[in-house]
Design a protein around this motif. Structure first.
Motif, short mmCIF file in Angstrom:
data_model
loop_
_atom_site.label_atom_id
_atom_site.label_comp_id
_atom_site.label_asym_id
_atom_site.label_seq_id
_atom_site.Cartn_x
_atom_site.Cartn_y
_atom_site.Cartn_z
N ILE A 126 -7.70 -21.19 -5.33
CA ILE A 126 -7.01 -19.50 -5.75
C ILE A 126 -7.49 -19.32 -6.82
O ILE A 126 -8.67 -17.99 -7.15
CB ILE A 126 -6.40 -19.38 -4.65
CG1 ILE A 126 -6.23 -18.02 -3.88
CG2 ILE A 126 -5.11 -19.29 -5.78
CD1 ILE A 126 -7.61 -17.17 -3.23
N VAL A 165 -18.61 -21.22 -5.57
CA VAL A 165 -16.94 -21.63 -5.39
C VAL A 165 -16.29 -21.07 -4.26
O VAL A 165 -15.90 -21.94 -3.64
CB VAL A 165 -16.63 -20.75 -6.91
CG1 VAL A 165 -15.01 -21.28 -6.26
CG2 VAL A 165 -16.99 -21.38 -8.06
N LEU A 166 -16.81 -20.23 -3.71
CA LEU A 166 -16.30 -19.62 -2.47
C LEU A 166 -16.25 -20.20 -1.10
O LEU A 166 -15.74 -20.46 -0.08
CB LEU A 166 -16.78 -18.27 -2.43
CG LEU A 166 -16.14 -16.88 -2.71
CD1 LEU A 166 -17.18 -16.09 -2.62
CD2 LEU A 166 -14.81 -17.00 -3.51
N ARG A 219 -13.73 -16.67 -11.38
CA ARG A 219 -15.58 -16.21 -11.07
C ARG A 219 -15.30 -15.20 -9.75
O ARG A 219 -16.39 -14.80 -10.68
CB ARG A 219 -15.59 -17.22 -9.64
CG ARG A 219 -16.87 -17.85 -9.31
CD ARG A 219 -18.10 -17.85 -10.36
NE ARG A 219 -17.98 -19.12 -11.26
CZ ARG A 219 -18.38 -20.31 -12.17
NH1 ARG A 219 -19.30 -18.64 -13.50
NH2 ARG A 219 -17.95 -20.61 -12.72
N ILE A 220 -14.16 -14.48 -9.19
CA ILE A 220 -14.94 -13.50 -9.19
C ILE A 220 -15.03 -12.50 -10.44
O ILE A 220 -16.31 -11.39 -10.55
CB ILE A 220 -13.85 -13.01 -8.30
CG1 ILE A 220 -14.61 -13.48 -7.07
CG2 ILE A 220 -14.31 -10.93 -8.21
CD1 ILE A 220 -13.02 -13.68 -5.55
N MET A 263 -7.20 -10.31 -2.97
CA MET A 263 -7.78 -11.57 -3.03
C MET A 263 -5.65 -12.28 -3.97
O MET A 263 -5.42 -12.96 -4.34
CB MET A 263 -8.35 -12.00 -4.19
CG MET A 263 -9.44 -12.33 -3.62
SD MET A 263 -9.87 -14.03 -3.03
CE MET A 263 -9.66 -15.12 -3.94
N THR A 287 -11.45 -13.24 2.07
CA THR A 287 -11.80 -11.96 1.88
C THR A 287 -11.35 -10.67 2.82
O THR A 287 -12.36 -9.54 2.92
CB THR A 287 -13.43 -11.54 1.10
OG1 THR A 287 -13.86 -12.18 2.93
CG2 THR A 287 -13.82 -12.48 0.44
N LEU A 297 -20.66 -18.45 -7.63
CA LEU A 297 -19.80 -17.38 -7.27
C LEU A 297 -19.95 -18.16 -5.44
O LEU A 297 -18.38 -17.95 -5.52
CB LEU A 297 -19.64 -15.48 -7.41
CG LEU A 297 -18.92 -15.12 -6.31
CD1 LEU A 297 -16.84 -15.64 -6.66
CD2 LEU A 297 -18.36 -13.62 -6.77
N ALA A 336 -12.33 -25.68 -3.96
CA ALA A 336 -11.79 -24.87 -5.08
C ALA A 336 -10.33 -24.77 -4.85
O ALA A 336 -10.15 -23.56 -3.87
CB ALA A 336 -12.51 -23.56 -5.14
N LYS A 372 -8.99 -20.83 -9.08
CA LYS A 372 -10.67 -20.39 -10.15
C LYS A 372 -11.39 -20.03 -9.64
O LYS A 372 -12.50 -18.90 -9.47
CB LYS A 372 -10.91 -22.20 -9.68
CG LYS A 372 -12.39 -22.36 -9.69
CD LYS A 372 -12.79 -23.69 -9.52
CE LYS A 372 -14.42 -23.90 -10.03
NZ LYS A 372 -14.60 -25.62 -9.50
N CYS A 373 -10.99 -19.20 -7.90
CA CYS A 373 -11.93 -18.59 -7.16
C CYS A 373 -11.94 -17.05 -7.79
O CYS A 373 -12.96 -16.23 -8.15
CB CYS A 373 -11.82 -17.62 -5.97
SG CYS A 373 -11.83 -19.47 -4.93
N GLN A 374 -10.34 -16.41 -7.95
CA GLN A 374 -10.65 -15.37 -8.63
C GLN A 374 -11.16 -14.94 -10.36
O GLN A 374 -11.46 -14.12 -10.65
CB GLN A 374 -8.76 -15.43 -9.24
CG GLN A 374 -8.11 -15.23 -7.98
CD GLN A 374 -6.34 -14.64 -7.51
OE1 GLN A 374 -6.07 -15.61 -8.61
NE2 GLN A 374 -5.59 -13.98 -7.17
#
Length: 264
Positions: A54, A46-47, A60-61, A145, A234, A43, A52, A56-58
């Motif tokens: 958004i 990715v962040l 992964r979270i 997010m 964040t 994570l 990356a 993909k970030c979501q």
């Protein structure tokens, strides 16, 4: 083993570190956080990535939260606990402690002895508290997010798909306009169509707009880029910034604080 030429300070530091590595509490916490950091490291990567998107970030979270929750089992605890015993031997019996109240805590009378507590139960509770605390903080930290979905509008890696008639990010644009009504929606929509249908723009935009002096030509896109660069990924509400008084924090003894500080 002491190497020739070591000074007294080095010897003392080595002895202190060796003592820590032989301490059950420290080694147990080391195993716990090694397990947790192994799940959170992807994570973090990715962040920190500049490419990356958004979504993909979501994703992964959510996968990280699921993985963390999956470790909240007796099986995972037992594995870490047994590995610690193999490494440093059995733990010293722990004492049960209870917080009398916030007023007593402020005055330094927050704990009193209530007799021996089953050691395995004590470490099991500590393990679950750590996992629960991390899950809580990750959930709160990234709770907003979903309000940043409009970032997808300018993800250059998606421009090829966005240029298709039925793939324009209309919902993301609507979210942007609803949240930030100072944009000229129709002008921004036209500028986005220009970006999506011209492969010259299918690359990171901010540098391209500045180098080619297109800030005025694509003014709404440039305004959106400025907005995106000033919003932390964040962001949290003021209410979430208040410290949460948890049992884990209130009952954290000095030895445990030292162990955590050493790991950090």
């Amino acid at each position: 083993m002491i190497e020739p030429g070591w000074d007294k300070e080095t010897i003392a530091q080595s002895a202190s570190l060796k003592q820590k590595l032989e301490d059950f509490d420290f080694t147990f916490l080391l195993g716990v956080f090694q397990s947790i950091f192994g799940l959170t490291e992807p994570l973090f990567q990715v962040l920190q990535s500049k490419t990356a998107d958004i979504k993909k970030c979501q994703d992964r979270i959510m996968s990280t939260l699921s993985a963390l929750k999956a470790t909240r089992t007796d099986e995972t605890f037992s594995r870490i606990y047994d590995d610690t015993i193999k490494a440093v031997g059995d733990p010293v019996p722990r004492r049960k402690r209870r917080c009398r109240g916030w007023d007593d805590l402020e005055q330094g009378f927050n704990q009193h002895q209530e007799g021996d507590e089953d050691t395995v139960v004590s470490f099991r509770r500590l393990y679950f508290q750590i996992v629960d605390s991390i899950v809580l903080h990750v959930t709160q930290r990234f709770a907003d997010m979903e309000h940043l979905n409009f970032f997808r509008i300018l993800e250059h890696t998606s421009f090829t798909s966005f240029c298709k008639p039925d793939a324009f990010p209309s919902s993301e644009l609507a979210q942007l306009i609803n949240t930030y009504p100072f944009f000229d929606e129709q002008k921004l929509r036209n500028e986005l169509h220009t970006l999506y249908n011209n492969r010259l723009f299918h690359k990171p935009l901010i540098q391209l707009l500045i180098e080619d002096d297109l800030q005025g030509t694509l003014s709404e896109v440039y305004k959106l880029l400025q907005l995106m660069l000033t919003i932390p990924a964040t962001s949290t509400s003021a209410e979430r910034l208040k410290r949460i008084k948890t049992d884990l924090r209130n009952t954290c003894g000095q030895d445990r604080l030292v162990n955590l500080a050493t790991i950090h």
